[in-house]
Write a protein that holds these residues in place. Structure first.
Motif, PDB file in Angstrom:
ATOM      1  N   ASP A   1      -1.251   6.238   8.344  1.00 37.37           N
ATOM      2  CA  ASP A   1      -2.513   5.847   8.985  1.00 37.37           C
ATOM      3  C   ASP A   1      -3.078   4.615   8.290  1.00 37.37           C
ATOM      4  O   ASP A   1      -4.279   4.431   8.208  1.00 37.37           O
ATOM      5  N   THR A  53      -2.043   4.043  -5.298  1.00 36.81           N
ATOM      6  CA  THR A  53      -2.447   3.369  -6.531  1.00 36.81           C
ATOM      7  C   THR A  53      -1.951   4.138  -7.756  1.00 36.81           C
ATOM      8  O   THR A  53      -2.131   5.361  -7.835  1.00 36.81           O
ATOM      9  N   ARG A 105      -2.855  10.859 -11.609  1.00 35.20           N
ATOM     10  CA  ARG A 105      -1.638  11.114 -10.821  1.00 35.20           C
ATOM     11  C   ARG A 105      -0.405  11.160 -11.718  1.00 35.20           C
ATOM     12  O   ARG A 105       0.510  11.949 -11.477  1.00 35.20           O
ATOM     13  N   ASP A 122      -8.796   0.700   1.032  1.00 33.12           N
ATOM     14  CA  ASP A 122      -8.105  -0.471   0.496  1.00 33.12           C
ATOM     15  C   ASP A 122      -8.356  -1.739   1.332  1.00 33.12           C
ATOM     16  O   ASP A 122      -8.249  -1.717   2.563  1.00 33.12           O
TER      17      ASP A 122
HETATM   18  N1  ARG Z   1      -4.608   3.114  -2.581  1.00 34.06           N
HETATM   19  C1  ARG Z   1      -5.430   4.269  -2.342  1.00 34.06           C
HETATM   20  C2  ARG Z   1      -5.020   5.387  -3.264  1.00 34.06           C
HETATM   21  O1  ARG Z   1      -3.931   5.399  -3.746  1.00 34.06           O
HETATM   22  C3  ARG Z   1      -5.403   4.739  -0.909  1.00 34.06           C
HETATM   23  C4  ARG Z   1      -4.067   5.034  -0.341  1.00 34.06           C
HETATM   24  C5  ARG Z   1      -4.109   5.673   1.029  1.00 34.06           C
HETATM   25  N2  ARG Z   1      -2.833   5.608   1.649  1.00 34.06           N
HETATM   26  C6  ARG Z   1      -2.572   5.985   2.925  1.00 34.06           C
HETATM   27  N3  ARG Z   1      -1.366   5.787   3.361  1.00 34.06           N
HETATM   28  N4  ARG Z   1      -3.491   6.527   3.668  1.00 34.06           N
HETATM   29  O2  ARG Z   1      -5.758   6.296  -3.509  1.00 34.06           O
END
Ligand code: ARG
Length: 261
Positions: free
Chosen positions: A53, A111, A116, A197
């Protein structure tokens, strides 16, 4: 006779040196030995999960998941001599699924962060990013200070969510599973601002959400990495090698030029 022997010796030494240099580039250990230890959910296939998404990184085109991340991981798989299978999953369950061994990797504009890293490993980063605040084009909110007391949303489990909690507070915060749901809630006024983002924000307001705008980019200096199970160091290493090669030979730039505008 002697010169011929010297030549052969020189050649052998050259080859040994080249091998040494190659394995040094590949992260220090012997690549061949490491390759042998790669574990896969399904033999011959790299099983990938992503939250599709997030254009231009991952989104649906009919039944297919396409975008920058899809192109990167498809090229990585090709270089590892593997097929690739990419499926969609809510962003906030990606890490648990990789940690639990349901998928080999997740590439999802994710990120790299310490929290994580306690659950999964990340490959080297392949993209630099920032956050952005998105509001309706006719919004009265003028700047980041204007976010206090306003209904605000982000995608569940993301760095955008963390930013809201840390900088605005969670009294007026709503988490969303999918970005499309978040954006339609912004459109209908359920929330007045979203944080996610910057490259994705720019893309959405340019295409399907022209009634919304980027209010401000927040220079968080985030870096995207590919999440890999901690028990699969050989896979992380092999992907890092492929990514480094793709940076060096221009493939990464080419994919970027075509897919991230
Ligand atoms: N870069 C952000 C994170 O890692 C948002 C990533 C959301 N990715 C997605 N495919 N919806 O938290």
């Amino acid at each position: 006779m002697k010169t011929k022997f010297m030549k052969v010796l020189a050649l052998a030494m050259g080859a040994a040196l080249a091998c040494f240099a190659l394995s040094a580039c590949g992260g220090g250990s012997s690549d061949n030995a490491a390759d042998g230890d790669i574990k896969l959910v399904k033999e011959g296939t790299l099983t990938v999960i992503t939250s599709a998404d997030y254009p231009p990184f991952e989104y649906m085109d009919g039944d297919n998941i396409v975008g920058y991340d899809a192109a990167i991981i498809t090229e990585v798989a090709k270089r590892l001599d593997l097929d690739v299978q990419i499926s969609h999953m809510a962003f906030d369950s990606l890490i648990t699924q990789v940690a639990g061994g349901a998928a080999d990797v997740s590439i999802s504009a994710m990120t790299i962060d310490d929290e994580r890293l306690a659950e999964i490993d990340f490959t080297d980063s392949y993209y630099d990013s920032n956050l952005a605040v998105v509001v309706k084009t006719d919004s009265k909110i003028a700047d980041l200070d204007g976010l206090k007391g306003v209904a605000i949303g982000a995608q569940s489990g993301t760095s955008g969510e963390n930013w809201v909690k840390e900088n605005v507070g969670d009294e007026n915060y709503t988490p969303f599973q999918e970005m499309t749901e978040a954006l339609s809630s912004l459109r209908t006024g359920k929330v007045e601002a979203l944080v996610f983002d910057a490259p994705v924000a720019e893309q959405y307001v340019k295409t399907s959400y022209t009634d919304c705008k980027v209010l401000e980019v927040i220079p968080t200096g985030e870096q995207y990495g590919i999440a890999v199970n901690k028990e699969n160091k050989a896979l992380t290493e092999a992907i890092n090698k492929a990514l480094a090669d793709m940076k060096a030979d221009g493939t990464m730039d080419e994919i970027g030029k075509e897919l991230v505008k």
